[in-house]
Write a protein that holds these residues in place. Structure first.
Motif, mmCIF file in Angstrom:
data_model
loop_
_atom_site.group_PDB
_atom_site.id
_atom_site.type_symbol
_atom_site.label_atom_id
_atom_site.label_comp_id
_atom_site.label_asym_id
_atom_site.label_seq_id
_atom_site.Cartn_x
_atom_site.Cartn_y
_atom_site.Cartn_z
ATOM 1 N N ALA A 140 0.835 -1.202 0.000
ATOM 2 C CA ALA A 140 0.000 0.000 0.000
ATOM 3 C C ALA A 140 0.865 1.246 0.000
ATOM 4 C CB ALA A 140 -0.894 0.019 1.224
ATOM 5 N N LEU A 141 0.642 2.093 -0.957
ATOM 6 C CA LEU A 141 1.455 3.296 -1.080
ATOM 7 C C LEU A 141 0.795 4.312 -1.986
ATOM 8 C CD1 LEU A 141 4.252 4.667 -0.571
ATOM 9 C CD2 LEU A 141 5.013 3.583 -2.675
ATOM 10 N N THR A 169 1.725 0.772 -5.399
ATOM 11 C CA THR A 169 0.750 0.066 -4.598
ATOM 12 C C THR A 169 -0.441 0.968 -4.325
ATOM 13 O OG1 THR A 169 1.711 0.804 -2.525
ATOM 14 C CG2 THR A 169 2.572 -1.228 -3.433
ATOM 15 N N GLN A 170 -1.465 0.386 -3.714
ATOM 16 C CA GLN A 170 -2.617 1.172 -3.335
ATOM 17 C C GLN A 170 -3.073 0.743 -1.945
ATOM 18 O OE1 GLN A 170 -5.576 0.310 -6.248
ATOM 19 N NE2 GLN A 170 -5.783 -1.840 -5.688
ATOM 20 N N GLN A 172 8.812 -5.678 17.919
ATOM 21 C CA GLN A 172 9.804 -4.872 17.203
ATOM 22 C C GLN A 172 9.201 -4.276 15.930
ATOM 23 O OE1 GLN A 172 13.025 -7.622 16.650
ATOM 24 N NE2 GLN A 172 13.520 -7.708 18.824
ATOM 25 N N ILE A 173 8.372 -5.070 15.245
ATOM 26 C CA ILE A 173 7.686 -4.543 14.060
ATOM 27 C C ILE A 173 6.704 -3.465 14.465
ATOM 28 C CG2 ILE A 173 6.137 -5.138 12.158
ATOM 29 C CD1 ILE A 173 7.354 -7.931 12.177
ATOM 30 N N ASP A 174 6.006 -3.650 15.579
ATOM 31 C CA ASP A 174 5.061 -2.638 16.065
ATOM 32 C C ASP A 174 5.760 -1.297 16.277
ATOM 33 O OD1 ASP A 174 3.108 -4.581 16.081
ATOM 34 O OD2 ASP A 174 3.247 -4.954 18.235
ATOM 35 N N ALA A 175 6.949 -1.336 16.873
ATOM 36 C CA ALA A 175 7.676 -0.100 17.138
ATOM 37 C C ALA A 175 8.039 0.619 15.841
ATOM 38 C CB ALA A 175 8.933 -0.401 17.961
ATOM 39 N N GLU A 176 8.450 -0.148 14.838
ATOM 40 C CA GLU A 176 8.796 0.464 13.554
ATOM 41 C C GLU A 176 7.547 0.993 12.856
ATOM 42 O OE1 GLU A 176 11.366 1.866 10.652
ATOM 43 O OE2 GLU A 176 11.610 1.261 12.732
ATOM 44 N N MET A 177 6.434 0.284 12.984
ATOM 45 C CA MET A 177 5.191 0.752 12.385
ATOM 46 C C MET A 177 4.755 2.078 13.002
ATOM 47 S SD MET A 177 1.612 -1.333 11.843
ATOM 48 C CE MET A 177 2.487 -2.600 10.913
ATOM 49 N N ALA A 178 4.916 2.203 14.317
ATOM 50 C CA ALA A 178 4.571 3.459 14.983
ATOM 51 C C ALA A 178 5.482 4.595 14.510
ATOM 52 C CB ALA A 178 4.669 3.282 16.496
ATOM 53 N N ARG A 179 6.766 4.296 14.324
ATOM 54 C CA ARG A 179 7.689 5.328 13.851
ATOM 55 C C ARG A 179 7.307 5.809 12.455
ATOM 56 N NH1 ARG A 179 12.009 6.361 10.784
ATOM 57 N NH2 ARG A 179 11.904 4.308 9.812
ATOM 58 N N LEU A 180 6.856 4.893 11.605
ATOM 59 C CA LEU A 180 6.457 5.238 10.245
ATOM 60 C C LEU A 180 5.041 5.825 10.172
ATOM 61 C CD1 LEU A 180 7.812 2.068 8.407
ATOM 62 C CD2 LEU A 180 8.827 4.358 8.404
ATOM 63 N N LYS A 181 4.364 5.871 11.331
ATOM 64 C CA LYS A 181 2.986 6.399 11.408
ATOM 65 C C LYS A 181 2.028 5.589 10.533
ATOM 66 C CE LYS A 181 4.280 11.116 12.684
ATOM 67 N NZ LYS A 181 5.699 10.806 12.956
ATOM 68 N N LEU A 182 2.221 4.268 10.537
ATOM 69 C CA LEU A 182 1.306 3.354 9.874
ATOM 70 C C LEU A 182 0.409 2.709 10.921
ATOM 71 C CD1 LEU A 182 3.847 1.653 7.441
ATOM 72 C CD2 LEU A 182 2.228 3.483 6.910
ATOM 73 N N PHE A 213 -0.658 -3.787 7.498
ATOM 74 C CA PHE A 213 -0.799 -2.370 7.843
ATOM 75 C C PHE A 213 -1.658 -1.658 6.818
ATOM 76 C CE2 PHE A 213 2.772 -2.335 4.908
ATOM 77 C CZ PHE A 213 2.560 -1.191 4.151
ATOM 78 N N GLU A 214 -2.127 -0.492 7.214
ATOM 79 C CA GLU A 214 -2.758 0.435 6.285
ATOM 80 C C GLU A 214 -2.106 1.796 6.473
ATOM 81 O OE1 GLU A 214 -6.788 1.639 7.067
ATOM 82 O OE2 GLU A 214 -6.699 0.849 9.110
ATOM 83 N N GLY A 215 -2.221 2.637 5.455
ATOM 84 C CA GLY A 215 -1.570 3.936 5.490
ATOM 85 C C GLY A 215 -0.449 3.991 4.479
ATOM 86 N N ALA A 216 0.283 5.076 4.479
ATOM 87 C CA ALA A 216 1.357 5.278 3.506
ATOM 88 C C ALA A 216 2.467 6.096 4.142
ATOM 89 C CB ALA A 216 0.823 5.988 2.267
ATOM 90 N N THR A 217 3.660 5.886 3.657
ATOM 91 C CA THR A 217 4.814 6.626 4.134
ATOM 92 C C THR A 217 5.842 6.699 3.016
ATOM 93 O OG1 THR A 217 6.580 6.720 5.792
ATOM 94 C CG2 THR A 217 5.883 4.545 5.060
ATOM 95 N N ALA A 218 6.645 7.756 3.026
ATOM 96 C CA ALA A 218 7.744 7.878 2.075
ATOM 97 C C ALA A 218 9.071 7.489 2.711
ATOM 98 C CB ALA A 218 7.828 9.300 1.535
ATOM 99 N N GLU A 219 9.039 7.053 3.975
ATOM 100 C CA GLU A 219 10.254 6.661 4.670
ATOM 101 C C GLU A 219 10.512 5.165 4.515
ATOM 102 O OE1 GLU A 219 11.217 8.339 8.536
ATOM 103 O OE2 GLU A 219 9.242 9.307 8.520
ATOM 104 N N LYS A 220 11.776 4.810 4.609
ATOM 105 C CA LYS A 220 12.158 3.406 4.571
ATOM 106 C C LYS A 220 12.133 2.822 5.981
ATOM 107 C CE LYS A 220 15.215 3.560 0.523
ATOM 108 N NZ LYS A 220 16.593 3.314 0.046
#
Length: 255
Positions: free
Chosen positions: A39-40, A89-90, A138-148, A174-181
């Motif tokens: 999704a992007l 992606t969508q 650990q994935i949850d923490a990264e998802m929060a950082r990416l605001k997903l 996840f749902e949402g979008a981010t331009a960060e890696k």
């Protein structure tokens, strides 16, 4: 037929049950080939500084005289922002509550791919469930950082096993979008896809042997060939659910 270990999926009576995941093959498991795009949103488009304003209805705007003077530094236009991921992606709709899904026992179904944040990890047989939960966090923490936002049940995909433990991939939709890696060895991916049989296990992680034995019996009885992969979908959240109350769907992809 698929070869498995201590869950009796191989039908080899000489192997001992050491862990609920000794049922998995002892050779490298192949991930499912049918993956979906993530999704992007489309890249942001830069707006030309000299773009003309739209005319009022019924009025034709006169042609503007070309401006041949060079642009000052303050007039320069930034290039469009390009997302670091290489796939288009969508977004997907929010997933329904997985606990509302009926239990299954060898039900034919199709796994639908969804975008996930994924991380590879390794666990010993003794700390298997603890390591799975820690990896999901650990994935949850990264998802929060990416605001997903999490969107559905988590997946555990087993990729190889040996006498000491097993390698696996933890995946959180996840749902949402981010331009960060993503960072910290987390990556964008997609959940497994394709035709499969679905079996439901209710109860502790360490008490899944009977479910895997039933899977072996059904595959033998129906003379079905399965791919060398097993996917567990945690319909109840393993981070917060007491082990006795776990609800896990085991997906057995078919050839």
């Amino acid at each position: 037929m698929l070869e498995v270990s201590a869950r009796a999926l191989s039908g080899e009576p000489t192997m001992m049950v050491i862990s609920p995941f000794r049922a998995l093959p002892r050779r490298l498991l192949h991930l499912l080939a049918l993956l979906a795009v993530l999704a992007l949103p489309a890249p942001l488009r830069a707006q030309a500084a000299t773009e003309a304003a739209p005319s009022a209805p019924g009025i034709t705007a006169p042609d503007a005289a070309p401006d041949s003077s060079p642009l000052d530094e303050d007039d320069m236009i930034a290039p469009p922002m390009v997302d670091p991921r290489s796939v288009e992606t969508q977004n997907v709709a929010p997933a329904p509550d997985p606990l509302t899904r009926p239990d299954g026992f060898g039900d034919p179904a199709v796994m639908q791919p969804v975008p996930v944040l994924m991380k590879k990890a390794r666990a010993t047989w003794d700390d298997a469930f603890t390591t799975i939960v820690a990896t999901l966090k650990q994935i949850d923490a990264e998802m929060a950082r990416l605001k997903l936002k999490p969107n559905g049940a988590s997946f555990i995909i087993y990729t190889s096993t040996d006498d000491l433990g097993f390698d696996f991939e933890a995946a959180v939709p996840f749902e949402g979008a981010t331009a960060e890696k993503p960072q910290n060895e987390v990556m964008f991916s997609a959940s497994p896809a394709g035709k499969a049989l679905r079996f439901t296990h209710r109860g502790p992680y360490d008490a899944m042997d009977p479910t895997y034995e039933q899977i072996a019996n059904l595959l033998d009885a129906k003379d079905l060939e399965a791919q060398d992969v097993y996917v567990e979908e945690y319909r109840s959240d393993p981070r917060t659910t007491p082990e006795d109350d776990l609800v896990i769907d085991i997906w057995v992809p078919l050839k």
